[in-house]
Design a protein around this motif. Structure first.
Motif, PDB file in Angstrom:
ATOM      1  N   TRP A  70     -34.049 -13.935  -3.123  1.00  0.00           N
ATOM      2  CA  TRP A  70     -34.099 -13.340  -4.457  1.00  0.00           C
ATOM      3  C   TRP A  70     -33.210 -12.112  -4.571  1.00  0.00           C
ATOM      4  CZ3 TRP A  70     -36.259 -15.077  -8.940  1.00  0.00           C
ATOM      5  CH2 TRP A  70     -36.999 -16.245  -8.833  1.00  0.00           C
ATOM      6  N   ILE A  71     -33.081 -11.369  -3.500  1.00  0.00           N
ATOM      7  CA  ILE A  71     -32.169 -10.226  -3.464  1.00  0.00           C
ATOM      8  C   ILE A  71     -31.084 -10.588  -2.463  1.00  0.00           C
ATOM      9  CG2 ILE A  71     -31.896  -7.765  -2.939  1.00  0.00           C
ATOM     10  CD1 ILE A  71     -33.704  -8.181  -5.334  1.00  0.00           C
ATOM     11  N   PRO A  72     -29.839 -10.708  -2.904  1.00  0.00           N
ATOM     12  CA  PRO A  72     -28.773 -11.119  -1.981  1.00  0.00           C
ATOM     13  C   PRO A  72     -28.680 -10.184  -0.773  1.00  0.00           C
ATOM     14  CG  PRO A  72     -27.964 -11.037  -4.235  1.00  0.00           C
ATOM     15  CD  PRO A  72     -29.351 -10.443  -4.243  1.00  0.00           C
ATOM     16  N   HIS A  73     -28.459 -10.784   0.379  1.00  0.00           N
ATOM     17  CA  HIS A  73     -28.281  -9.988   1.594  1.00  0.00           C
ATOM     18  C   HIS A  73     -26.896  -9.348   1.569  1.00  0.00           C
ATOM     19  CE1 HIS A  73     -31.982 -11.183   3.592  1.00  0.00           C
ATOM     20  NE2 HIS A  73     -31.831 -12.322   2.948  1.00  0.00           N
ATOM     21  N   ASP A  74     -26.822  -8.133   2.025  1.00  0.00           N
ATOM     22  CA  ASP A  74     -25.565  -7.397   2.071  1.00  0.00           C
ATOM     23  C   ASP A  74     -25.526  -6.610   3.372  1.00  0.00           C
ATOM     24  OD1 ASP A  74     -27.231  -5.122   1.649  1.00  0.00           O
ATOM     25  OD2 ASP A  74     -27.035  -5.357  -0.514  1.00  0.00           O
ATOM     26  N   ASP A  75     -24.551  -5.779   3.521  1.00  0.00           N
ATOM     27  CA  ASP A  75     -24.408  -5.009   4.755  1.00  0.00           C
ATOM     28  C   ASP A  75     -24.957  -3.589   4.645  1.00  0.00           C
ATOM     29  OD1 ASP A  75     -23.199  -7.108   6.145  1.00  0.00           O
ATOM     30  OD2 ASP A  75     -21.231  -6.612   5.315  1.00  0.00           O
ATOM     31  N   LEU A  76     -25.757  -3.315   3.621  1.00  0.00           N
ATOM     32  CA  LEU A  76     -26.307  -1.970   3.451  1.00  0.00           C
ATOM     33  C   LEU A  76     -27.433  -1.722   4.448  1.00  0.00           C
ATOM     34  CD1 LEU A  76     -26.434  -1.795  -0.436  1.00  0.00           C
ATOM     35  CD2 LEU A  76     -24.799  -0.689   1.091  1.00  0.00           C
ATOM     36  N   PRO A  77     -27.675  -0.461   4.791  1.00  0.00           N
ATOM     37  CA  PRO A  77     -28.760  -0.134   5.723  1.00  0.00           C
ATOM     38  C   PRO A  77     -30.113  -0.600   5.193  1.00  0.00           C
ATOM     39  CG  PRO A  77     -27.391   1.793   5.289  1.00  0.00           C
ATOM     40  CD  PRO A  77     -26.951   0.718   4.345  1.00  0.00           C
ATOM     41  N   VAL A  78     -30.973  -1.011   6.113  1.00  0.00           N
ATOM     42  CA  VAL A  78     -32.328  -1.434   5.773  1.00  0.00           C
ATOM     43  C   VAL A  78     -33.331  -0.630   6.593  1.00  0.00           C
ATOM     44  CG1 VAL A  78     -31.632  -3.772   5.118  1.00  0.00           C
ATOM     45  CG2 VAL A  78     -32.365  -3.328   7.452  1.00  0.00           C
ATOM     46  N   THR A  79     -34.494  -0.360   5.986  1.00  0.00           N
ATOM     47  CA  THR A  79     -35.547   0.384   6.665  1.00  0.00           C
ATOM     48  C   THR A  79     -36.887  -0.260   6.356  1.00  0.00           C
ATOM     49  OG1 THR A  79     -34.308   2.445   6.380  1.00  0.00           O
ATOM     50  CG2 THR A  79     -36.639   2.651   6.951  1.00  0.00           C
ATOM     51  N   ARG A  80     -37.686  -0.454   7.385  1.00  0.00           N
ATOM     52  CA  ARG A  80     -39.062  -0.911   7.207  1.00  0.00           C
ATOM     53  C   ARG A  80     -39.916   0.328   6.909  1.00  0.00           C
ATOM     54  NH1 ARG A  80     -40.405  -5.933   9.244  1.00  0.00           N
ATOM     55  NH2 ARG A  80     -42.506  -5.185   9.706  1.00  0.00           N
ATOM     56  N   CYS A  81     -40.991   0.159   6.156  1.00  0.00           N
ATOM     57  CA  CYS A  81     -41.854   1.293   5.819  1.00  0.00           C
ATOM     58  C   CYS A  81     -42.337   2.026   7.060  1.00  0.00           C
ATOM     59  CB  CYS A  81     -43.053   0.827   4.991  1.00  0.00           C
ATOM     60  SG  CYS A  81     -42.636   0.327   3.310  1.00  0.00           S
ATOM     61  N   GLU A  82     -42.773   1.270   8.084  1.00  0.00           N
ATOM     62  CA  GLU A  82     -43.321   1.907   9.279  1.00  0.00           C
ATOM     63  C   GLU A  82     -42.270   2.617  10.119  1.00  0.00           C
ATOM     64  OE1 GLU A  82     -42.678  -2.441  10.573  1.00  0.00           O
ATOM     65  OE2 GLU A  82     -43.396  -1.443   8.772  1.00  0.00           O
ATOM     66  N   GLU A  83     -40.993   2.431   9.809  1.00  0.00           N
ATOM     67  CA  GLU A  83     -39.920   3.122  10.517  1.00  0.00           C
ATOM     68  C   GLU A  83     -39.560   4.463   9.874  1.00  0.00           C
ATOM     69  OE1 GLU A  83     -37.526  -0.905  11.928  1.00  0.00           O
ATOM     70  OE2 GLU A  83     -36.839   0.187  10.164  1.00  0.00           O
ATOM     71  N   HIS A  84     -40.082   4.723   8.693  1.00  0.00           N
ATOM     72  CA  HIS A  84     -39.750   5.949   7.964  1.00  0.00           C
ATOM     73  C   HIS A  84     -40.815   7.006   8.274  1.00  0.00           C
ATOM     74  CE1 HIS A  84     -37.673   8.238   4.936  1.00  0.00           C
ATOM     75  NE2 HIS A  84     -38.802   8.430   4.274  1.00  0.00           N
ATOM     76  N   GLU A  85     -40.507   7.894   9.228  1.00  0.00           N
ATOM     77  CA  GLU A  85     -41.479   8.869   9.720  1.00  0.00           C
ATOM     78  C   GLU A  85     -42.157   9.708   8.631  1.00  0.00           C
ATOM     79  OE1 GLU A  85     -42.796   9.206  12.746  1.00  0.00           O
ATOM     80  OE2 GLU A  85     -41.634   7.475  13.412  1.00  0.00           O
TER      81      GLU A  85
END
Length: 146
Positions: free
Chosen positions: A117-132
């Motif tokens: 649904w959201i095209p994949h691109d080369d932008l940075p990705v972050t999971r919620c649990e990775e955001h201190e």
């Protein structure tokens, strides 16, 4: 910094803000999906002091123990997301008069990303649990991890 303006669908809540041109992002977390009714929420981040509401600010709803969402009480347009203890606020991209003025920079909450649904691109990705800062805020408000 660039100047942006926007508001809700019915015009009750209008704002002017200063944002960084590359500060737009997709949030794929389940709370944003539910709050917007979409597969992701598009936001641009701003300092709260750089957002000026032309009349009254939107009505707010605490959507979690740590997060607050602003919306129009008349037409229902989602307008903001913020942490009450933060000096930053996210404005919904769809509420901007010219969303094309802001460039997409990243994806957040990708653990809930809906494939295809959201095209994949080369932008940075972050999971919620990775955001201190998010983890610390959640643990402080709830007494532990979700």
């Amino acid at each position: 910094m660039i100047a942006v303006s926007g508001g809700c669908q019915c015009g009750t809540h209008r704002f002017d803000a200063q944002v960084l041109p590359g500060s737009g992002y997709w949030c794929h977390c389940r709370m944003c999906q539910r709050a917007t009714g979409g597969v992701a929420a598009a936001f641009v981040n701003a300092a709260k002091v750089d957002v000026r509401w032309q009349a009254a600010p939107p009505v707010t709803f605490m959507s979690s123990p740590i997060g607050r969402r602003g919306f129009c009480e008349k037409c229902g347009t989602p307008l903001t997301f913020d942490y009450p203890d933060s000096d930053r606020v996210d404005l919904t991209m769809g509420s901007l008069d010219n969303p094309g003025a802001v460039r997409l920079a990243s994806h957040f909450g990708v653990e809930s990303r809906v494939p295809d649904w959201i095209p994949h691109d080369d932008l940075p990705v972050t999971r919620c649990e990775e955001h201190e800062p998010l983890v610390a805020r959640w643990n402080g408000a709830t007494g532990g991890p979700e």
